[in-house]
Design an enzyme around this catalytic site. Structure first.
Site, PDB file in Angstrom:
ATOM      1  CB  CYS A  23      42.275  10.983  39.024  1.00  0.00           C
ATOM      2  SG  CYS A  23      41.397  10.005  37.793  1.00  0.00           S
TER       3      CYS A  23
ATOM      4  CG  ASN B 292      38.797  44.913  51.520  1.00  0.00           C
ATOM      5  OD1 ASN B 292      38.741  45.615  50.504  1.00  0.00           O
ATOM      6  ND2 ASN B 292      38.457  43.639  51.539  1.00  0.00           N
TER       7      ASN B 292
ATOM      8  CG  HIS C  98      38.363  27.939  49.177  1.00  0.00           C
ATOM      9  ND1 HIS C  98      38.039  29.279  49.092  1.00  0.00           N
ATOM     10  CD2 HIS C  98      37.434  27.385  49.994  1.00  0.00           C
ATOM     11  CE1 HIS C  98      36.946  29.515  49.834  1.00  0.00           C
ATOM     12  NE2 HIS C  98      36.578  28.384  50.390  1.00  0.00           N
TER      13      HIS C  98
ATOM     14  CG  ASN D 294      44.096  33.883  48.440  1.00  0.00           C
ATOM     15  OD1 ASN D 294      42.902  34.117  48.280  1.00  0.00           O
ATOM     16  ND2 ASN D 294      44.971  34.810  48.756  1.00  0.00           N
ATOM     17  CB  VAL D 295      43.585  28.097  44.981  1.00  0.00           C
ATOM     18  CG1 VAL D 295      42.251  27.774  45.664  1.00  0.00           C
ATOM     19  CG2 VAL D 295      43.359  29.090  43.834  1.00  0.00           C
TER      20      VAL D 295
HETATM   21  P1  NAD Z   1      36.947  38.326  46.432  1.00  0.00           P
HETATM   22  O1  NAD Z   1      37.413  38.483  45.026  1.00  0.00           O
HETATM   23  O2  NAD Z   1      35.522  38.043  46.675  1.00  0.00           O
HETATM   24  O3  NAD Z   1      37.282  39.683  47.207  1.00  0.00           O
HETATM   25  C1  NAD Z   1      38.530  40.311  47.086  1.00  0.00           C
HETATM   26  C2  NAD Z   1      38.598  41.407  48.116  1.00  0.00           C
HETATM   27  O4  NAD Z   1      39.920  41.919  48.109  1.00  0.00           O
HETATM   28  C3  NAD Z   1      37.657  42.578  47.855  1.00  0.00           C
HETATM   29  O5  NAD Z   1      36.982  42.868  49.061  1.00  0.00           O
HETATM   30  C4  NAD Z   1      38.606  43.720  47.473  1.00  0.00           C
HETATM   31  O6  NAD Z   1      38.146  44.971  47.912  1.00  0.00           O
HETATM   32  C5  NAD Z   1      39.873  43.323  48.208  1.00  0.00           C
HETATM   33  N1  NAD Z   1      41.119  43.832  47.635  1.00  0.00           N
HETATM   34  C6  NAD Z   1      41.413  44.132  46.350  1.00  0.00           C
HETATM   35  N2  NAD Z   1      42.680  44.540  46.239  1.00  0.00           N
HETATM   36  C7  NAD Z   1      43.220  44.499  47.479  1.00  0.00           C
HETATM   37  C8  NAD Z   1      44.518  44.789  48.010  1.00  0.00           C
HETATM   38  N3  NAD Z   1      45.518  45.203  47.220  1.00  0.00           N
HETATM   39  N4  NAD Z   1      44.709  44.639  49.331  1.00  0.00           N
HETATM   40  C9  NAD Z   1      43.709  44.205  50.152  1.00  0.00           C
HETATM   41  N5  NAD Z   1      42.472  43.929  49.693  1.00  0.00           N
HETATM   42  C10 NAD Z   1      42.233  44.061  48.386  1.00  0.00           C
HETATM   43  O7  NAD Z   1      37.898  37.245  47.076  1.00  0.00           O
HETATM   44  P2  NAD Z   1      37.660  36.280  48.304  1.00  0.00           P
HETATM   45  O8  NAD Z   1      36.957  37.011  49.372  1.00  0.00           O
HETATM   46  O9  NAD Z   1      38.952  35.643  48.558  1.00  0.00           O
HETATM   47  O10 NAD Z   1      36.638  35.148  47.844  1.00  0.00           O
HETATM   48  C11 NAD Z   1      36.544  34.602  46.565  1.00  0.00           C
HETATM   49  C12 NAD Z   1      37.081  33.191  46.306  1.00  0.00           C
HETATM   50  O11 NAD Z   1      38.009  33.409  45.291  1.00  0.00           O
HETATM   51  C13 NAD Z   1      37.876  32.469  47.317  1.00  0.00           C
HETATM   52  O12 NAD Z   1      37.179  31.308  47.585  1.00  0.00           O
HETATM   53  C14 NAD Z   1      39.197  32.055  46.640  1.00  0.00           C
HETATM   54  O13 NAD Z   1      39.354  30.658  46.662  1.00  0.00           O
HETATM   55  C15 NAD Z   1      39.053  32.473  45.241  1.00  0.00           C
HETATM   56  N6  NAD Z   1      40.166  33.194  44.585  1.00  0.00           N
HETATM   57  C16 NAD Z   1      41.469  32.949  44.897  1.00  0.00           C
HETATM   58  C17 NAD Z   1      42.498  33.667  44.286  1.00  0.00           C
HETATM   59  C18 NAD Z   1      43.916  33.368  44.667  1.00  0.00           C
HETATM   60  O14 NAD Z   1      44.232  32.250  45.096  1.00  0.00           O
HETATM   61  N7  NAD Z   1      44.821  34.360  44.585  1.00  0.00           N
HETATM   62  C19 NAD Z   1      42.195  34.657  43.358  1.00  0.00           C
HETATM   63  C20 NAD Z   1      40.844  34.892  43.043  1.00  0.00           C
HETATM   64  C21 NAD Z   1      39.852  34.165  43.681  1.00  0.00           C
HETATM   65 ZN    ZN Z   2      42.874   8.169  37.622  1.00  0.00          ZN
END
Ligand code: NAD
Ligand code: ZN
Length: 249
Positions: free
Chosen positions: A129, A215, A121, A104-105
């Site tokens: 920049c 999950n 990430h 997550n970011v």
């Molecule tokens: P993904 O969106 O691919 O998968 C999300 C997963 O979370 C799914 O498997 C879903 O079933 C599960 N989920 C949904 N609600 C839930 C809950 N309440 N509790 C537990 N699980 C739950 O996300 P990912 O696997 O992290 O990969 C995608 C990319 O998205 C990452 O590289 C990340 O950097 C980025 N991302 C980050 C954020 C953030 O920082 N919050 C948000 C969206 C995407």
């Molecule tokens: Zn610069």
């Protein structure tokens, strides 16, 4: 199997572990109101990642990419850690969890109090920049879109890893090191499809460690994990803390 069984089993694994780590994805922040990419309600149902989260998209249309990020930055600035983030921090404090590796970011693990956090990430609350070495934290959504570098006038970009870009070397090495030491990984809220991040929990299995998969939907780790907790992150961690006698979150 009763609903509480995976929690009891996870608590047992955690108590008997020597070095447990937590690996998280977007799902751990879903209950903070930040949408996931995949799964029901995921962002990619409405947007195509290849249109927005790639270096090519940014070169083609920095304004479009920045508008999307401005919307996500606003959402992250308004969000707060949920019981899952707080419980993970509490488990580290109690010595039961040694590290958190996140895709997550949003910065919510640190905000909740986790201290050994690997951010694979990057951070949506930082910009850098595209021309010089300028980097800065964001306390609000940039007023000018796309924002410009105060030092050299170049385009600023979100300090996140886009599709097709390498992960920050230092963070990736730290993640490998943590996974190499771990005898238990709790995988939370990730679909497990974004590589190389998604392979990190598999390192723990490869040297005989255990896995708990939290999950509400089946994912890449279903069938590999020792414990499958088919519930939301906040519910799982609230039940887990209670089971461990560590109170509420
Ligand atoms: P993904 O969106 O691919 O998968 C999300 C997963 O979370 C799914 O498997 C879903 O079933 C599960 N989920 C949904 N609600 C839930 C809950 N309440 N509790 C537990 N699980 C739950 O996300 P990912 O696997 O992290 O990969 C995608 C990319 O998205 C990452 O590289 C990340 O950097 C980025 N991302 C980050 C954020 C953030 O920082 N919050 C948000 C969206 C995407
Ligand atoms: Zn610069």
């Amino acid at each position: 199997m009763g609903l509480l069984d995976p929690v009891v089993e996870a608590a047992r694994l955690l108590r008997s572990s020597r070095y447990a780590i937590v690996f998280t994805g977007a799902g751990v922040s879903a209950e903070s109101g930040i949408p996931t990419f995949r799964g029901s309600g995921g962002l990619w149902r409405r947007f195509r990642p290849e249109d927005l989260a790639t270096p090519e998209a940014f070169q083609r249309d920095p304004r479009l990419v920045w508008e999307w990020y401005a919307w996500r930055i606003k959402m992250v600035l308004e969000a707060e850690p949920n019981p899952a983030h707080r419980a993970i921090a509490r488990l580290e404090e109690a010595g039961l969890v040694k590290a958190v590796i996140t895709q997550n970011v949003d910065g919510l693990h640190r905000w909740a109090g986790s201290s050994n956090v690997v951010e694979l990430h990057g951070s949506i609350l930082r910009v850098r920049c595209t021309r010089c070495s300028y980097r800065s934290n964001l306390a609000r959504v940039p007023s000018e879109i796309p924002p410009r570098c105060p030092r050299c006038g170049g385009l600023l970009r979100p300090d996140v890893v886009w599709f097709g870009e390498p992960l920050p070397r230092g963070e990736l090495e730290r993640a490998w090191r943590e996974a190499g030491k771990a005898d238990l990984v709790i995988v939370v809220g990730t679909s497990g499809v974004v590589e190389p991040a998604a392979s990190i929990p598999l390192i723990v299995l490869s040297h005989g460690g255990s896995m708990v998969n939290v999950n509400p939907e089946p994912n890449r780790y279903t069938g590999l994990a020792d414990v499958e907790a088919r519930m939301t992150a906040a519910r799982f961690f609230s039940l887990l803390l209670a089971e461990l006698g560590l109170g509420d979150v």
